[in-house]
Design an enzyme around this catalytic site. Structure first.
Site, mmCIF file in Angstrom:
data_model
loop_
_atom_site.group_PDB
_atom_site.id
_atom_site.type_symbol
_atom_site.label_atom_id
_atom_site.label_comp_id
_atom_site.label_asym_id
_atom_site.label_seq_id
_atom_site.Cartn_x
_atom_site.Cartn_y
_atom_site.Cartn_z
ATOM 1 C CB SER A 56 3.103 1.741 6.221
ATOM 2 O OG SER A 56 1.944 1.923 6.989
ATOM 3 C CG ASP B 230 -0.020 -3.989 2.717
ATOM 4 O OD1 ASP B 230 0.276 -3.556 1.582
ATOM 5 O OD2 ASP B 230 -0.326 -3.245 3.671
ATOM 6 C CG HIS C 260 -0.391 0.308 2.517
ATOM 7 N ND1 HIS C 260 -0.090 -0.674 3.450
ATOM 8 C CD2 HIS C 260 -0.041 1.485 3.103
ATOM 9 C CE1 HIS C 260 0.404 -0.115 4.534
ATOM 10 N NE2 HIS C 260 0.442 1.203 4.346
#
Length: 487
Positions: free
Chosen positions: A224, A151, A121
């Site tokens: 992230s 992911d 992402h």
């Protein structure tokens, strides 16, 4: 004097024992403190200094289409409404032009020749990906491959100099309470370190292959894709998500376990995509009532609810089988089986132990590839004769007519009994059956009319069973439900 001497000697011995006991306690406390000091270093500075050069900041940019008009930026009737409307009119032409949007994230280098791991992402739909190293150097990266299911994304930069890199550790070896270190680019503030412990393991959020490490190390937006380190400087997780009511860290962060990530990265590096094994069954967990209805001694394995065209069907696995083991490993639940099948090589022939008709047997299945799988569901012909709705097991049931088939948008090949109504005081209602559900099987046999269902109930009673297993379809998705047949 003798009495007095005896009276004094007793408390004197007591004080001696008390002193001895206090000494033992003090010694134990010293040992505990020494062990604690060994478990938790006085400073994490040496570790942070060692691993920082391998952590990177990631900046992505994407060209997005311009939007003219848009929602008002002040409430209707506001005294500033005229001012902002005039401002929008003056700049309306700018809103029609494409603009470039930027996003920030983190990542880490896993090889000296420039492979970098981050979240999917973070780089999704990016036109440009810029990697900033701890030294301040910037390089443009290209995408090698991505896996939205976990992911994870694998990037590559080209450089003439060998890069500092980190290695993966064994996430299964991490324990709740172990110290961990998270690194990344929180809120665009640049390289940052936070420490915490492993709060929980084997967390699942939404995906079939989820295996998250939960940590209270501070993870915020921008973290992230960054690494979660153990105290040996090994990556045991990729920081992916947080649970928060306000978008900031409240001490509940999730990192995808390294043992999942390494398999994905290896496939992305070799093929540019993932290649997961595919068994070709729909499954559900075996509950206590389902086990009783099937005659299973233990609540174990997973129940096969559907078998579309694929490897399992080709090998002879059928609807209603209970899968007890896969490739030599006992099946705990649906999540464990899905992960194990996905981690098995495409084309591998595996032994699957099933429970069927009161006996176990082993079937050899050659796995397909999940990414290429296309499930084609089939069913038996529809009943020829219609009958009036009847009440059974707290359900009002009707055979499937053409009119009901149209209302429920069912295929022409579908067959079974339609649930017209459910008694809200019944076990059937408690277990989730609702009007519009289609019951296609009872006792692992096809149903065409209510007479078939009554026959299955009678057979189960004669066999001494307390419940009957029904196969329910709702929106095309199958599941088994066990209903009591004794008052």
């Amino acid at each position: 004097m003798g009495v007095s001497s005896q009276a004094i000697s007793v408390p004197y011995r007591g004080h001696g024992l008390q002193a001895l006991w206090l000494g033992v306690v003090a010694l134990v406390m010293v040992v505990v403190q020494a062990a604690s000091a060994q478990a938790r270093p006085d400073s994490l500075a040496d570790l942070a200094e060692k691993i920082s050069p391998s952590v990177v900041n990631i900046t992505t940019s994407t060209v997005v289409a311009g939007q003219s008009g848009g929602a008002p930026i002040v409430p209707e009737g506001s005294p500033f409404e005229d001012f902002f409307r005039e401002f929008q009119d003056q700049n309306r032409g700018d809103g029609d032009r494409p603009r470039r949007s930027s996003a920030l994230g983190s990542g880490f280098v896993i090889s000296e020749d420039g492979y970098i791991v981050t979240n999917d992402h973070v780089i999704k739909q990016a036109d440009e990906i810029v990697i900033e190293f701890f030294s301040g150097e910037e390089l443009t990266a290209k995408v090698i491959g991505t896996d939205p299911k976990t992911d994870i994304a694998l990037l590559k930069v080209e450089t003439d100099e060998p890069l500092n890199y980190v290695t993966f550790g064994d996430s299964d070896a991490s324990r709740v309470g172990d110290w961990v270190l998270a690194m990344g680019n929180p809120l665009g503030q640049g390289f940052s370190v936070s420490a915490g412990i492993v709060s929980a393991r084997n967390r699942s959020l939404s995906g079939s292959y989820d295996d998250y490490i939960q940590t209270d190390a501070a993870i915020n937006r921008g973290n992230s894709g960054g690494p979660l380190f153990n105290m040996d400087g090994e990556v045991i997780g990729v920081n992916t998500a947080i649970l928060s009511p306000n978008g900031g860290s409240i001490g509940i962060g999730f990192s995808m376990a390294s043992n999942v990530v390494t398999r994905v990265v290896d496939q992305l590096k070799e093929f540019g995509e993932t290649r997961r094994g595919w068994l070709g069954v729909s499954i559900q967990d075996v509950t206590a009532d389902v086990a009783e209805a099937l005659g299973l001694e233990d609540t174990a394995g997973v129940l096969v609810t559907d078998v579309p065209d694929g490897p399992a069907k080709k090998a002879g696995i059928v609807q209603g089988d209970v899968i007890l083991s896969f490739d030599g490993v006992e099946v705990v639940d649906t999540r464990a089986l899905v992960r194990q099948v996905g981690n098995t090589a495409v084309g591998k022939a595996v032994r699957v132990t099933i429970f069927r008709d009161g006996k176990t047997q082993t079937i050899k299945v050659t796995l397909g590839r999940r990414e290429e799988a296309e499930a084609v569901r089939t069913a038996a012909p529809a009943p020829e004769e219609a009958e009036e709705p009847k009440e059974m097991l707290g359900l009002t049931l009707s055979p499937l007519t053409e009119e009901l088939r149209g209302e429920l948008q069912l295929p022409k090949t579908a067959m079974g009994l339609v649930v017209m109504d459910v008694d809200q005081t019944s076990e059937a209602f408690e277990k989730g059956l609702r009007a519009g559900d289609l019951i296609t099987e009872a006792g692992q046999q096809k149903l065409e009319n209510t007479g078939d269902l009554k026959a299955r109930v009678d057979e189960a009673l004669e066999a001494g069973r307390k419940s009957l297993l029904l196969l329910i379809r709702r929106g095309g998705e199958p599941r088994f439900v066990a209903l009591s047949i004794r008052d």
